[in-house]
Structure formats: structure tokens, C-alpha cells
Scaffold this motif. Structure first.
Motif, PDB file in Angstrom:
ATOM      1  N   ALA A   1       0.811  -1.218   0.000  1.00 11.90           N
ATOM      2  CA  ALA A   1       0.000   0.000   0.000  1.00 11.90           C
ATOM      3  C   ALA A   1       0.844   1.267   0.000  1.00 11.90           C
ATOM      4  CB  ALA A   1      -0.927  -0.003   1.215  1.00 11.90           C
ATOM      5  N   LEU A   2       1.998   1.235   0.661  1.00 13.33           N
ATOM      6  CA  LEU A   2       2.815   2.447   0.772  1.00 13.33           C
ATOM      7  C   LEU A   2       3.408   2.883  -0.557  1.00 13.33           C
ATOM      8  CD1 LEU A   2       2.368   2.218   3.806  1.00 13.33           C
ATOM      9  CD2 LEU A   2       4.789   2.690   4.125  1.00 13.33           C
ATOM     10  N   HIS A   3       3.363   2.033  -1.570  1.00 10.78           N
ATOM     11  CA  HIS A   3       3.784   2.477  -2.894  1.00 10.78           C
ATOM     12  C   HIS A   3       2.946   3.664  -3.365  1.00 10.78           C
ATOM     13  CE1 HIS A   3       5.568  -1.757  -3.966  1.00 10.78           C
ATOM     14  NE2 HIS A   3       6.192  -1.147  -2.985  1.00 10.78           N
ATOM     15  N   ARG A   4       1.740   3.793  -2.837  1.00 13.74           N
ATOM     16  CA  ARG A   4       0.882   4.911  -3.208  1.00 13.74           C
ATOM     17  C   ARG A   4       1.483   6.252  -2.794  1.00 13.74           C
ATOM     18  NH1 ARG A   4      -4.296   3.425  -4.514  1.00 13.74           N
ATOM     19  NH2 ARG A   4      -4.852   1.226  -4.196  1.00 13.74           N
ATOM     20  N   CYS A   5       2.294   6.256  -1.763  1.00 14.08           N
ATOM     21  CA  CYS A   5       2.877   7.519  -1.286  1.00 14.08           C
ATOM     22  C   CYS A   5       3.794   8.128  -2.331  1.00 14.08           C
ATOM     23  CB  CYS A   5       3.651   7.282   0.010  1.00 14.08           C
ATOM     24  SG  CYS A   5       2.691   6.655   1.391  1.00 14.08           S
ATOM     25  N   ARG A   6       4.695   7.323  -2.848  1.00 12.07           N
ATOM     26  CA  ARG A   6       5.696   7.886  -3.761  1.00 12.07           C
ATOM     27  C   ARG A   6       5.104   8.280  -5.108  1.00 12.07           C
ATOM     28  NH1 ARG A   6       7.146   2.287  -4.166  1.00 12.07           N
ATOM     29  NH2 ARG A   6       6.868   1.542  -6.307  1.00 12.07           N
ATOM     30  N   ASP A   7       3.894   7.805  -5.387  1.00 12.24           N
ATOM     31  CA  ASP A   7       3.256   8.157  -6.652  1.00 12.24           C
ATOM     32  C   ASP A   7       2.390   9.415  -6.555  1.00 12.24           C
ATOM     33  OD1 ASP A   7       4.374   5.915  -7.870  1.00 12.24           O
ATOM     34  OD2 ASP A   7       2.678   4.622  -7.333  1.00 12.24           O
TER      35      ASP A   7
ATOM     36  N   LYS B   1      15.024  -8.190  12.979  1.00 10.45           N
ATOM     37  CA  LYS B   1      13.812  -8.396  12.186  1.00 10.45           C
ATOM     38  C   LYS B   1      13.005  -7.117  12.034  1.00 10.45           C
ATOM     39  CE  LYS B   1       9.956 -11.594  11.661  1.00 10.45           C
ATOM     40  NZ  LYS B   1       9.295 -12.822  12.201  1.00 10.45           N
ATOM     41  N   THR B   2      12.873  -6.357  13.112  1.00 11.07           N
ATOM     42  CA  THR B   2      12.076  -5.135  13.041  1.00 11.07           C
ATOM     43  C   THR B   2      12.801  -4.047  12.258  1.00 11.07           C
ATOM     44  OG1 THR B   2      11.095  -5.728  15.162  1.00 11.07           O
ATOM     45  CG2 THR B   2      10.732  -3.490  14.403  1.00 11.07           C
ATOM     46  N   ALA B   3      14.113  -3.995  12.349  1.00 14.43           N
ATOM     47  CA  ALA B   3      14.873  -3.053  11.526  1.00 14.43           C
ATOM     48  C   ALA B   3      14.655  -3.336  10.045  1.00 14.43           C
ATOM     49  CB  ALA B   3      16.355  -3.121  11.870  1.00 14.43           C
ATOM     50  N   SER B   4      14.580  -4.613   9.685  1.00 18.43           N
ATOM     51  CA  SER B   4      14.299  -4.962   8.295  1.00 18.43           C
ATOM     52  C   SER B   4      12.913  -4.488   7.891  1.00 18.43           C
ATOM     53  CB  SER B   4      14.411  -6.478   8.107  1.00 18.43           C
ATOM     54  OG  SER B   4      15.731  -6.921   8.316  1.00 18.43           O
ATOM     55  N   ALA B   5      11.956  -4.568   8.818  1.00 24.98           N
ATOM     56  CA  ALA B   5      10.606  -4.074   8.521  1.00 24.98           C
ATOM     57  C   ALA B   5      10.620  -2.569   8.293  1.00 24.98           C
ATOM     58  CB  ALA B   5       9.664  -4.439   9.666  1.00 24.98           C
ATOM     59  N   VAL B   6      11.366  -1.818   9.105  1.00 27.12           N
ATOM     60  CA  VAL B   6      11.479  -0.369   8.905  1.00 27.12           C
ATOM     61  C   VAL B   6      12.079  -0.073   7.540  1.00 27.12           C
ATOM     62  CG1 VAL B   6      12.542   1.752   9.733  1.00 27.12           C
ATOM     63  CG2 VAL B   6      11.680   0.074  11.375  1.00 27.12           C
ATOM     64  N   GLN B   7      13.113  -0.792   7.201  1.00 27.23           N
ATOM     65  CA  GLN B   7      13.753  -0.616   5.905  1.00 27.23           C
ATOM     66  C   GLN B   7      12.746  -0.826   4.776  1.00 27.23           C
ATOM     67  OE1 GLN B   7      17.474  -2.837   5.150  1.00 27.23           O
ATOM     68  NE2 GLN B   7      16.462  -3.672   3.353  1.00 27.23           N
ATOM     69  N   ALA B   8      11.963  -1.882   4.878  1.00 21.38           N
ATOM     70  CA  ALA B   8      10.985  -2.185   3.833  1.00 21.38           C
ATOM     71  C   ALA B   8       9.916  -1.103   3.724  1.00 21.38           C
ATOM     72  CB  ALA B   8      10.342  -3.545   4.103  1.00 21.38           C
ATOM     73  N   LEU B   9       9.436  -0.593   4.857  1.00 22.59           N
ATOM     74  CA  LEU B   9       8.441   0.467   4.842  1.00 22.59           C
ATOM     75  C   LEU B   9       9.002   1.741   4.213  1.00 22.59           C
ATOM     76  CD1 LEU B   9       6.949   0.044   8.432  1.00 22.59           C
ATOM     77  CD2 LEU B   9       5.808  -0.541   6.279  1.00 22.59           C
ATOM     78  N   ALA B  10      10.222   2.108   4.598  1.00 23.15           N
ATOM     79  CA  ALA B  10      10.824   3.334   4.076  1.00 23.15           C
ATOM     80  C   ALA B  10      11.045   3.247   2.576  1.00 23.15           C
ATOM     81  CB  ALA B  10      12.138   3.613   4.805  1.00 23.15           C
ATOM     82  N   VAL B  11      11.519   2.115   2.108  1.00 27.44           N
ATOM     83  CA  VAL B  11      11.746   1.942   0.676  1.00 27.44           C
ATOM     84  C   VAL B  11      10.424   1.952  -0.081  1.00 27.44           C
ATOM     85  CG1 VAL B  11      12.510   0.291  -1.074  1.00 27.44           C
ATOM     86  CG2 VAL B  11      13.956   0.766   0.899  1.00 27.44           C
ATOM     87  N   ALA B  12       9.410   1.302   0.482  1.00 27.52           N
ATOM     88  CA  ALA B  12       8.111   1.257  -0.191  1.00 27.52           C
ATOM     89  C   ALA B  12       7.508   2.646  -0.340  1.00 27.52           C
ATOM     90  CB  ALA B  12       7.161   0.346   0.579  1.00 27.52           C
ATOM     91  N   GLY B  13       7.626   3.471   0.706  1.00 31.11           N
ATOM     92  CA  GLY B  13       7.007   4.786   0.671  1.00 31.11           C
ATOM     93  C   GLY B  13       7.804   5.852  -0.036  1.00 31.11           C
ATOM     94  N   LEU B  14       9.127   5.693  -0.086  1.00 34.11           N
ATOM     95  CA  LEU B  14       9.985   6.769  -0.569  1.00 34.11           C
ATOM     96  C   LEU B  14      10.866   6.391  -1.752  1.00 34.11           C
ATOM     97  CD1 LEU B  14      11.140   7.984   2.952  1.00 34.11           C
ATOM     98  CD2 LEU B  14       9.497   9.156   1.471  1.00 34.11           C
ATOM     99  N   GLY B  15      11.072   5.089  -1.978  1.00 33.82           N
ATOM    100  CA  GLY B  15      11.991   4.647  -3.019  1.00 33.82           C
ATOM    101  C   GLY B  15      11.489   4.968  -4.405  1.00 33.82           C
ATOM    102  N   ARG B  16      12.420   5.130  -5.324  1.00 39.03           N
ATOM    103  CA  ARG B  16      12.082   5.414  -6.715  1.00 39.03           C
ATOM    104  C   ARG B  16      12.415   4.249  -7.632  1.00 39.03           C
ATOM    105  NH1 ARG B  16       9.758   8.416  -4.268  1.00 39.03           N
ATOM    106  NH2 ARG B  16       9.915  10.681  -4.128  1.00 39.03           N
ATOM    107  N   ASP B  17      13.250   3.325  -7.192  1.00 41.78           N
ATOM    108  CA  ASP B  17      13.721   2.234  -8.043  1.00 41.78           C
ATOM    109  C   ASP B  17      13.639   0.940  -7.250  1.00 41.78           C
ATOM    110  OD1 ASP B  17      14.788   0.872 -10.186  1.00 41.78           O
ATOM    111  OD2 ASP B  17      16.866   1.288  -9.641  1.00 41.78           O
TER     112      ASP B  17
END
Length: 310
Positions: A254-260, A281-297
């Protein structure tokens, strides 16, 4: 705010734990950065501009509320400066009282253009005032403060209150709360999508509805994501985990909607406690959320487990 005209991404490490009963989340932002989160975001296509660290200072405060109030003013100033400069924000908490500073600053920066909209993902409602809270923990008060209710030291940053209007706020995933919080939000007309509805409809559909609501008529909108909104199976290292939460897979989709959305001004991720994160494990979850919401590639990025280094 248009992605074509932004000046990249600015990270703020919001180092506060005094607002929570367990203060270990004060070290969350630093631990994530030490483990390479900035490099992961750069690999995902983010243009990283700079980093600010804001740290609470209880030694020079009268009590816990004063500690949070002083910290909130400093964080609000930092967030406002960066939004005015055109950068997108990633704020790494810190207990969730950091949201008072983050979104007060963003609202102040956007105020000449219009209102701020906000999606709030959380297992809790965080809408207590000092009078209604039994624990008196400030991390249970940020939403009430942003709506203009509670201590003036929280509500009146920059000399005005009501940084968020009820019609521009949607809470998703709540499943643990007190009746006083619910009564306040219902009286104000805040839309709350409780976890039962998320299970029934799916997180993506709920997030899309929330995005439409908070962005309508606003100059920009943001997302404040408390990690206890996730299921503890995916993010156990938080101060107040609650069972039967949102899955990490649903959240990242769902967070892919943010970057669009050109109106998206920033992401805040709160309540990561590295002192509880055995195996990262939780640090990996933070990483995934940040990339999903803000990543471009993101299609070329492989999300690997993060190893805590502190």
C-alpha cells in the motif's frame, strides 16, 4: 509539492524515549542509520540531501512533559525548515510523541499554501490528554495535541493550535485504546478505520480511501506509521506490541501509493526499539516500509535482513 521540483530526501533522527514507558526507542533512529538505512534508500533511488539529529535533553527539563515539549519545539523547527526548502522528509523515531514536533513543523511550513492532511497507522488511538491518561505517558497524546487538545505546550507550537483538522485525518489499524480517546475522536468527527475493518476490506483499500480523504483540499499530506500497527510477527521490537495487526507485506504494497503522489510530503516511522530487536527483524521491517514509501527504483532492490550494530 511536486516531485519534479523537490530537492531530494532529508532524514531526521528524532531521538526521544521519555514519552514512553520503555525509553529504548530513543536509540531507534541512530541504530537504523548505523545499520545502513540511508545507503539502502540511496540504492532505491532516493536523492539523499542531508541528515539532522534532534535529541531530547531531560537534564535541562522540569519533568517528562517538559522534556517532550522542549524536544517537540526543536523537532518542529527542523521539520519546518526542511519542508520550506522543498525536501521530502523521513523522520525516524523515537517514541510516538515525536509526531507532535514532526507534524507541527510540517503544518507550519505548509500553512501559507493550505492545510496538512495526515494518515496515522497505529494499534492505538494516541488521543489522550493529560487529564484522561492513566499512565500520563506523552506518547499516548500526540494526536490529541495535533488536533488542538491537551497541554498548551504541545498544542500551541508556533503560536497556534489545531495543526491537523479532523476532516484531514484518518487513523488505520487501531485495536487497543481507552474509551476517553474514542469519545474525543468521535466528538471531533475523526475517521477511524479499526483493525476489524482492515481485516475485512484489506489494508490497501483502506489506505487508498484514507489517502483520498486526507489529501482532499490540502496543500500536502503525510504518513505517521507506528510500528505497533504491524503484526508483532513482522515487527516485534516495539514498546507496546499488539496482536493481530497489519502484515508487513500488505503495508509495503500500500505504501507504494505515497511515492506516486506529488502531494506526499513525508513519512514518519516511530516506536522502533533496537534494544529489543534480536536478529534485526524489526529493523528490516522499517527498511521495507521506508523503501516502499519513498523509493524510486524499488523493483531492482533486494531487501536483506539488517543487522543491529549498537
Amino acid at each position: 509539492m511536486d516531485h519534479a521540483t523537490t530537492q531530494g530526501l532529508h532524514i531526521i533522527s528524532a531521538e526521544i524515549g521519555e514519552g514512553a514507558l520503555d525509553g529504548g526507542c530513543k536509540y531507534g533512529g541512530r541504530a537504523l542509520l548505523d545499520a545502513g538505512l540511508a545507503l539502502v534508500l540511496a540504492d532505491a533511488g532516493c536523492e539523499l540531501q542531508s541528515l539532522t539529529t534532534v535529541t531530547s535533553d531531560p537534564l535541562h527539563a522540569h519533568d517528562r512533559m517538559d522534556t517532550v515539549a522542549r524536544f517537540s519545539r526543536a523537532l518542529a523547527d527542523a521539520a519546518a525548515r526542511r519542508v520550506r526548502s522543498g525536501t521530502q522528509l523521513l523522520v525516524l523515531g523515537g517514541d510516538h510523541s515525536c509526531a507532535i514536533g514532526t507534524w507541527s513543523g510540517v503544518a507550519q511550513a505548509l500553512s501559507p499554501q493550505g492545510r496538512l492532511g495526515l494518515i496515522w497507522v497505529d494499534a492505538h488511538l494516541d488521543a489522550h490528554t493529560p487529564e484522561s491518561s492513566e499512565s500520563h505517558a506523552p506518547h499516548g497524546m500526540p494526536l490529541a495535541a495535533l488536533l488542538g487538545h491537551g497541554s498548551a505546550a504541545f498544542t500551541d507550537l508556533f503560536g497556534w493550535s489545531g495543526k491537523i483538522q479532523a476532516r484531514n485525518l484518518v487513523i488505520i489499524g487501531a485495536r487497543s485504546y481507552e474509551s476517553a480517546e474514542r469519545r474525543l475522536l468521535e466528538a471531533l468527527g475523526v475517521q477511524v478505520i479499526y483493525m476489524e475493518e482492515v481485516v475485512h476490506r484489506g489494508f490497501d483499500a483502506c489506505f487508498a480511501q484514507a489517502q483520498a480523504t486526507v489529501s482532499a483540499g490540502c496543500a500536502g499530506w503525510g504518513l505517521s506509521f507506528d510500528l505497533d500497527g504491524l503484526d508483532p510477527a513482522d515487527a516485534p521490537a516495539t514498546g507496546t506490541p499488539v496482536r493481530h495487526g497489519i502484515s508487513l507485506a500488505q503495508a509495503t504494497a500500500a505504501l507504494h501509493r505515497c511515492r506516486d503522489d506529488a502531494r506526499f510530503v513525508g513519512l514518519e516511522i516511530a516506536e522502533y526499539n533496537p534494544l529489543r530487536d534480536y536478529g534485526g527483524k524489526t529493523a528490516s521491517a522499517v527498511q521495507a516500509l521506508a523503501v516502499a514509501g519513498l523509493g524510486r527504483d524499488v523493483q531492482t532492490l533486494s531487501i536483506a535482513p539488517m543487522v543491529r550494530t549498537c
